[in-house]
Design an enzyme around this catalytic site. Structure first.
Site, mmCIF file in Angstrom:
data_model
loop_
_atom_site.group_PDB
_atom_site.id
_atom_site.type_symbol
_atom_site.label_atom_id
_atom_site.label_comp_id
_atom_site.label_asym_id
_atom_site.label_seq_id
_atom_site.Cartn_x
_atom_site.Cartn_y
_atom_site.Cartn_z
ATOM 1 N N PRO A 16 0.826 -1.164 -0.131
ATOM 2 C CA PRO A 16 -0.050 -0.045 0.101
ATOM 3 C C PRO A 16 0.834 1.226 -0.052
ATOM 4 O O PRO A 16 0.411 2.563 -0.294
ATOM 5 C CB PRO A 16 -0.764 -0.151 1.233
ATOM 6 C CG PRO A 16 0.020 -1.075 2.243
ATOM 7 C CD PRO A 16 0.677 -1.991 1.251
ATOM 8 N N GLU A 17 2.023 1.214 0.415
ATOM 9 C CA GLU A 17 2.866 2.263 0.459
ATOM 10 C C GLU A 17 3.545 2.868 -0.981
ATOM 11 O O GLU A 17 3.958 4.043 -1.172
ATOM 12 C CB GLU A 17 4.039 2.179 1.217
ATOM 13 C CG GLU A 17 5.132 1.260 0.565
ATOM 14 C CD GLU A 17 5.176 -0.247 0.301
ATOM 15 O OE1 GLU A 17 6.159 -0.737 0.197
ATOM 16 O OE2 GLU A 17 3.917 -0.610 0.596
ATOM 17 N N GLN A 18 2.989 1.904 -2.062
ATOM 18 C CA GLN A 18 3.244 2.586 -3.238
ATOM 19 C C GLN A 18 2.668 4.092 -3.613
ATOM 20 O O GLN A 18 3.008 4.686 -4.612
ATOM 21 C CB GLN A 18 2.964 1.759 -4.407
ATOM 22 C CG GLN A 18 1.387 1.104 -4.327
ATOM 23 C CD GLN A 18 0.550 2.246 -5.166
ATOM 24 O OE1 GLN A 18 1.290 2.714 -6.268
ATOM 25 N NE2 GLN A 18 -0.692 2.471 -4.940
#
Length: 225
Positions: free
Chosen positions: A133-135
């Site tokens: 999700p950090e993308q």
């Protein structure tokens, strides 16, 4: 001790389990936890009674990734430790001379996904899922996942941030086995015993061959992986 964020079991059948023990924080990988994992792995690397390491999380989450609160901290000591701790952590896990089995007991997200990918073999509970999700707001560690599943799948997951469940992870080759939640520990120990049938020096030489073919030279910084 109350400041211990991991537990390390005594060797049994030449295997040791490291458990991330911060369940209330979804086993978020704080600087302190990363350093404790690195310290434990450094110690086990020279322990001749140990042939294989199992890595898992307490509670129902493997790890939700790095502790994002630390990135926003105004404490200069926290800021000074963020990336050196991260670089050491990734280097220590990736280059550990013994086989590491990840027993993925629940979601493995962001840096938790990276941690699972950096291990040699992954067994997952049916409750596991994997995502980056950090993308949406940060660089993604790409190299270990590319080594694991190849460029097409790694790019799909790292660029999209899509989440895959345990069944899909098995199909994609992220994990080698999926078991019921209550069977994960026994499955991991069974695999560890299979690995530990080999002499330690042979396991070390086989792991060294794998490391020579892995992405990223020794000392590669976190954000370059």
């Amino acid at each position: 001790m109350s400041d211990r964020l991991i537990t390390v079991s005594a060797p049994t059948d030449a295997a040791v389990t490291i458990t991330m023990n911060r369940p209330a924080k979804k086993n978020a990988l704080s600087i302190a936890m990363r350093d404790q994992i690195s310290d434990a792995l450094d110690g086990l690397a020279s322990d001749e009674t140990v042939k294989v390491v199992i890595l898992t999380g307490a509670g129902d989450v493997f790890s939700a990734g790095f502790d994002l609160r630390e990135f926003g901290s105004e404490d200069p000591d926290v800021q000074a430790g963020l990336w050196p701790s991260s670089d050491r952590f990734h280097r220590t896990v990736l280059q550990h001379p013994l086989p590491i089995v990840a027993a993925v007991n629940g979601p493995a997200l962001a840096g938790g996904f990276d941690l699972a990918a950096m291990c040699d073999i992954r067994i997952a509970s049916v409750t596991a899922r994997f995502a980056h999700p950090e993308q949406a707001f940060s660089d993604v560690v790409y190299g270990p996942l590319h080594d694991l599943v190849g460029g097409a799948t790694a790019r799909y997951l790292c660029l999209s941030g899509r989440s895959v469940d345990a069944g899909e992870a098995l199909r994609l080759g992220i994990v080698s086995e999926v078991v019921a939640a209550g069977e994960l520990a026994a499955a991991a120990w069974g695999l560890a015993r299979d690995i530990a049938r080999a002499p330690r020096d042979i396991l070390v030489r086989t792991k060294a061959k794998a490391l020579r073919r892995a992405s990223g030279p020794a000392g590669t910084a976190t954000l370059e992986l």
